[in-house]
Enzyme design. Sequence first.
Site, mmCIF file in Angstrom:
data_model
loop_
_atom_site.group_PDB
_atom_site.id
_atom_site.type_symbol
_atom_site.label_atom_id
_atom_site.label_comp_id
_atom_site.label_asym_id
_atom_site.label_seq_id
_atom_site.Cartn_x
_atom_site.Cartn_y
_atom_site.Cartn_z
ATOM 1 N N GLU A 286 34.280 58.103 53.705
ATOM 2 C CA GLU A 286 33.859 59.466 53.392
ATOM 3 C C GLU A 286 34.318 59.311 51.851
ATOM 4 O O GLU A 286 33.532 60.184 50.995
ATOM 5 C CB GLU A 286 34.593 60.679 53.980
ATOM 6 C CG GLU A 286 34.193 61.879 53.871
ATOM 7 C CD GLU A 286 34.418 62.924 55.042
ATOM 8 O OE1 GLU A 286 33.797 63.089 56.030
ATOM 9 O OE2 GLU A 286 35.534 63.371 54.805
ATOM 10 N N GLU A 289 32.035 57.815 49.500
ATOM 11 C CA GLU A 289 30.780 58.480 49.509
ATOM 12 C C GLU A 289 30.979 59.837 48.527
ATOM 13 O O GLU A 289 29.930 60.160 47.544
ATOM 14 C CB GLU A 289 30.335 59.163 51.036
ATOM 15 C CG GLU A 289 29.003 59.501 51.032
ATOM 16 C CD GLU A 289 28.687 59.923 52.601
ATOM 17 O OE1 GLU A 289 29.517 60.074 53.311
ATOM 18 O OE2 GLU A 289 27.686 60.728 52.622
ATOM 19 N N CYS A 312 33.826 65.514 60.126
ATOM 20 C CA CYS A 312 34.736 65.222 61.160
ATOM 21 C C CYS A 312 34.542 66.040 62.525
ATOM 22 O O CYS A 312 34.997 65.496 63.664
ATOM 23 C CB CYS A 312 36.231 65.068 60.867
ATOM 24 S SG CYS A 312 36.555 64.416 59.353
ATOM 25 N N SER A 332 28.586 64.546 54.646
ATOM 26 C CA SER A 332 29.055 63.099 54.608
ATOM 27 C C SER A 332 28.399 62.358 55.979
ATOM 28 O O SER A 332 28.204 63.017 56.926
ATOM 29 C CB SER A 332 30.407 62.855 54.396
ATOM 30 O OG SER A 332 30.827 61.579 54.949
ATOM 31 N N LYS A 371 34.446 67.125 71.497
ATOM 32 C CA LYS A 371 34.313 65.544 71.411
ATOM 33 C C LYS A 371 33.631 65.240 72.750
ATOM 34 O O LYS A 371 33.252 63.918 72.768
ATOM 35 C CB LYS A 371 35.756 64.989 71.409
ATOM 36 C CG LYS A 371 36.337 65.468 69.966
ATOM 37 C CD LYS A 371 35.935 64.731 68.722
ATOM 38 C CE LYS A 371 36.503 64.856 67.563
ATOM 39 N NZ LYS A 371 36.055 64.567 66.461
ATOM 40 N N GLU A 374 30.314 65.445 71.963
ATOM 41 C CA GLU A 374 29.726 64.415 70.835
ATOM 42 C C GLU A 374 29.638 62.676 71.284
ATOM 43 O O GLU A 374 28.699 62.249 70.907
ATOM 44 C CB GLU A 374 31.198 64.320 69.877
ATOM 45 C CG GLU A 374 30.667 63.495 68.579
ATOM 46 C CD GLU A 374 31.983 63.360 67.378
ATOM 47 O OE1 GLU A 374 33.116 63.228 67.996
ATOM 48 O OE2 GLU A 374 31.553 63.388 66.241
ATOM 49 N N GLU A 379 22.948 58.409 69.532
ATOM 50 C CA GLU A 379 23.281 57.743 68.203
ATOM 51 C C GLU A 379 24.705 56.920 68.266
ATOM 52 O O GLU A 379 24.953 56.100 67.559
ATOM 53 C CB GLU A 379 23.180 58.424 66.892
ATOM 54 C CG GLU A 379 23.911 59.671 66.762
ATOM 55 C CD GLU A 379 23.209 60.938 67.108
ATOM 56 O OE1 GLU A 379 22.507 60.780 68.099
ATOM 57 O OE2 GLU A 379 23.890 62.077 66.607
ATOM 58 N N CYS A 516 42.130 71.464 64.233
ATOM 59 C CA CYS A 516 41.990 70.739 65.415
ATOM 60 C C CYS A 516 43.366 71.159 66.166
ATOM 61 O O CYS A 516 43.481 71.433 67.372
ATOM 62 C CB CYS A 516 42.105 69.289 65.398
ATOM 63 S SG CYS A 516 40.438 68.709 64.482
HETATM 64 FE FE1 SF4 Z 1 36.319 70.620 65.469
HETATM 65 FE FE2 SF4 Z 1 37.799 72.223 66.713
HETATM 66 FE FE3 SF4 Z 1 37.183 69.866 67.738
HETATM 67 FE FE4 SF4 Z 1 38.867 70.052 65.764
HETATM 68 S S1 SF4 Z 1 39.230 70.726 67.795
HETATM 69 S S2 SF4 Z 1 36.847 68.700 65.846
HETATM 70 S S3 SF4 Z 1 38.392 72.010 64.607
HETATM 71 S S4 SF4 Z 1 35.601 71.722 67.366
#
Ligand code: SF4
Length: 588
Positions: A286, A289, A312, A332, A371, A374, A379, A516
């Site tokens: 990153e 970039e 992120c 990014s 996550k 995600e 992809e 986070c």
């Molecule tokens: Fe985003 Fe919250 Fe997950 Fe951290 S904990 S990556 S701020 S959604």
Amino acid sequence: MDKIKLTIDNKPVEVAKGTTILQAARQVGIKIPTLCYMNLEGMGVENRPGACRICVVEVEGRRNLAPSCATDCTEGMVVRTTTPKVLNARRTVMELILSNHPKDCLVCASNGDCELQDLAATLGIREIRMVENAAFSTYRKDYSFSLKRDMDKCIICRRCESMCNDVQTVGALGAINRGFTSVVATAFEQNLSDSPCVFCGQCVAVCPTAALTRTDDTGKVFKALADPTKTVIVQTAPAVRAALGEEFGLEPGTLVTGKMAAALRRLGFDKVFDTDFAADLTIMEEGSELLGRIGGFLNGDTSIKLPIFTSCCPAWINFFEQNYPDMLDQPSSAKSPQQMFGAIAKNYFAKKSGIKREDLVVVSVMPCIAKKYELTRNEFSSDGNRDVDISISTAELASMIKMANIDFMSLPDEDFDHPLGESTGAAVIFGTTGGVMEAAVRTAYEVFTGKTLERLEFKELRGFEGIRTASVDFNGTAINICIAHQLGNARKVMDGIRKGELSFHAVEVMACPGGCIGGAGQPYHKGNASILKARSQSLYREDAAKPLRKSHENPYILKLYEEFLGQPMSELAHHLLHTHYFDKHHKI
Ligand code: SF4
């Protein structure tokens, strides 16, 4: 400022005009129970619909009881908070709430961490005299990636609605209907996965019952660990070590990095690695970039789009894809640290260790429930095999440790395994708002100027205000930076940029309060900002104690480039560590 004098439970109190009875009582140490009320101190988030009526008090001269969260103090007011009339009303309200609430506390996802359960105990409810027949529920249960929605357990406090609409400005959840039929729902009663939900999970973090909970993937992990044909490795995100101890009675902000590594080993993981390694890798990609774009821009290349946005946070990326599809070329292209780790584990570590890709199971421990969503994105897999197989939250890890009867507090401090467990202080601070940008600046400054950075701590990038701006001097070139946490703040910044009213070189966005550390996979913060601040400070302490504090000095990262990737942004690095974004405007 106008001052108002009143008495609460015979205590004289002086408060500013506009102060509610609840706030005034708290100022003098008088506790009034609440349920729908929510206040994220210092973050401008307050929910006080006065809907549940648990916080009622008696005000002299007033016939009806007053909801203290929604009633302002007035001059000479005489308030009583624990009269028989008040206590009786609170108990009746609670009995009514419980009358149509499922009675499955023993097996409920929130058992032991439920505000409704706690309050019922505090109010001394020992029987439920009024029972509505809730056996024939009309509500469907909704399992959407990382979120479970069970409207039978909703008490219509509307905290989730405040979070989703006012704080995050996502607009997935809202109250519909009136009276007995009112319910919090998505538009058209879709599942959350079909709605504009971005899976930040902040609705879950404030739900006082189990109407909204995170899904539980611990069973999948135990199953993989018990499979002798699989090599199971684990990565732990930076913010996890700052909150896991709370599940074992430690004070917020107690770092348990070493005990966490030891516990993971006792659980049976073949290798205990660290997402911080991938955070250092993120900075390499990153940061390159960022410098490429800024350099091109300063050289007059008008095709270059600035600012660059950090990538992120998967909830932020969802939000971005839905709301700003006209700016898809600006974030990014670097994958999140979770996904970078997965790509390196399956394509580098597996080969280096002689393990077939399909026999390697990558588990992540995240402060985050986005996550879980995600890792399912198309992809991030190859021929149907995901780069990251299972993601569990901090709370799920704590539950696994307890299920396995591991005495967490007596564990010794252990290190992560190599090569994917080594990290610098820059990676550790990824877990708190401003940390990604500070880490990027530490590396970008040295690469851009060719000079050694003497001052490693960029205090101007730290703090808890929702939107922060700073200008960092790159040896005569001012780099303008913006940091936003919580999506409503991100929206303000994005709208300003889109209209041409705001201009920056780089913008960091994290969806959760404080970054986070306030993720929905952590022990719930319940609106207590001091918990988030303590977690944040612990990450800065760990950074300060690290021998290496700049990502580009991580020797295992340098070795990875030397042995495998070539250089940052090489063709292979681009293939494995970068991604692209989609127009999801149709979801809103
Ligand atoms: Fe985003 Fe919250 Fe997950 Fe951290 S904990 S990556 S701020 S959604």
